[in-house]
Design a protein around this motif. Sequence first.
Motif, mmCIF file in Angstrom:
data_model
loop_
_atom_site.group_PDB
_atom_site.id
_atom_site.type_symbol
_atom_site.label_atom_id
_atom_site.label_comp_id
_atom_site.label_asym_id
_atom_site.label_seq_id
_atom_site.Cartn_x
_atom_site.Cartn_y
_atom_site.Cartn_z
ATOM 1 N N GLY A 47 92.276 -1.451 20.966
ATOM 2 C CA GLY A 47 90.892 -1.085 20.705
ATOM 3 C C GLY A 47 90.617 -0.707 19.269
ATOM 4 O O GLY A 47 89.549 -0.176 18.958
ATOM 5 N N LYS B 102 94.324 -5.133 21.398
ATOM 6 C CA LYS B 102 94.615 -4.556 22.714
ATOM 7 C C LYS B 102 94.459 -3.037 22.708
ATOM 8 O O LYS B 102 94.099 -2.439 23.724
ATOM 9 N N GLY C 17 94.477 -10.676 29.296
ATOM 10 C CA GLY C 17 93.454 -9.684 29.002
ATOM 11 C C GLY C 17 92.589 -10.026 27.802
ATOM 12 O O GLY C 17 91.772 -9.205 27.385
ATOM 13 N N LEU C 18 92.736 -11.244 27.245
ATOM 14 C CA LEU C 18 91.969 -11.634 26.070
ATOM 15 C C LEU C 18 91.193 -12.922 26.338
ATOM 16 O O LEU C 18 91.675 -13.816 27.039
ATOM 17 N N ARG D 54 88.717 -11.819 21.758
ATOM 18 C CA ARG D 54 88.287 -10.452 22.071
ATOM 19 C C ARG D 54 88.926 -10.012 23.385
ATOM 20 O O ARG D 54 89.475 -10.826 24.137
ATOM 21 N N ARG D 55 88.855 -8.738 23.682
ATOM 22 C CA ARG D 55 89.308 -8.241 24.983
ATOM 23 C C ARG D 55 88.334 -8.706 26.052
ATOM 24 O O ARG D 55 87.110 -8.639 25.840
ATOM 25 N N ASP D 56 88.835 -9.145 27.190
ATOM 26 C CA ASP D 56 87.927 -9.587 28.247
ATOM 27 C C ASP D 56 87.221 -8.419 28.922
ATOM 28 O O ASP D 56 86.270 -8.609 29.684
ATOM 29 N N SER D 57 87.649 -7.205 28.595
ATOM 30 C CA SER D 57 87.003 -6.008 29.160
ATOM 31 C C SER D 57 85.924 -5.437 28.252
ATOM 32 O O SER D 57 85.228 -4.497 28.637
ATOM 33 N N SER D 58 85.768 -5.976 27.035
ATOM 34 C CA SER D 58 84.781 -5.426 26.105
ATOM 35 C C SER D 58 83.371 -5.724 26.594
ATOM 36 O O SER D 58 83.097 -6.779 27.176
ATOM 37 N N ARG E 45 96.244 3.422 22.228
ATOM 38 C CA ARG E 45 95.067 3.339 23.092
ATOM 39 C C ARG E 45 94.157 4.554 22.890
ATOM 40 O O ARG E 45 92.933 4.428 22.826
#
Length: 307
Positions: A140, A138, A155-156, A277-281, A72
């Motif tokens: 990054g 995950k 999370g994706l 993709r990451r859902d937080s991007s 991370r």
Amino acid sequence: MNFTLRQLQYFRAVAEQRNFGRAAQVCHVSQPALSVQIRALEDIMGGPLFERRARDVLLTPLGRDALEHARRILGAAERLDRFARDNSTGHRSLSVGLIPTVAPYLLPGVLAGLRSADVSLRVQVREARTERLLSMLKAGEIDAAVLALPVGARGLDEVPLFEDRFLLAGSETRLNSLTVSPDALRPIDLNAAQLMLLEDGHCLTDQALEVCGQDRTSAHINMGASSLATLSRLVAEGFGLTLIPELAARSEADAVPGLKLLRFGAPEPARQIGLVRRDSSDGAVWFDQLAQVIRQVGENIVSETRN
């Protein structure tokens, strides 16, 4: 903070290579220098990160936990580095991962499409198996990944792109020896002893086993090829039969003159290729544009195979 990014990079390399010598080569340093930094990191962490064996190294429980944090941190540092370089040059960058059974066939068209849409975009490509790509995503280390869906990881975000149907591939003699007519042929009709698949760890192998009604415990299935190119050449020489996705079919058939392809009867077995993709991007514009380019290239390739 007592540890350095360089120590974390060396730590990650050893964990991935499972060998100090290979990790040193990847990091472009001498093995003694790498080992010194790993020992210093272990002192900081309060215990050994690796279980050192004669021909291999394994992560200790402490090492497994530390690796998750290290990935991370390194992912964030790499994103910051890209941002700084892009901001100073006026360029944007995008890091995309692809599975090996997709990358060689999609990449030429996708890269050309992205370049024509935005000449300032710098694209970094990573090719790896599904498990590794998900780990990189995950952490990054990449922004998005082209995979076979569903992934089903928390999370994706997953976006389906196109359907990639499976064809039966082999020599002309092998295909002519089938007792079932092509219109009625189903993957479950295939003799397990004739099947050749990619080595364990490729998602395409899991998909092929599933559609053929087999499991990896079967002693009759040869799962030893490392790539579709190798697999195509083996079955073209009469060593067995295999399932090849439409995405790769025309390219492999052109490269291997003795390779013959046969469609299954309806409904044809298939896999769904998608973008993850990451859902937080941040921001969906780049993701939607990337998905559109990949979808168009993929659909063009599979439609040409169907004609």
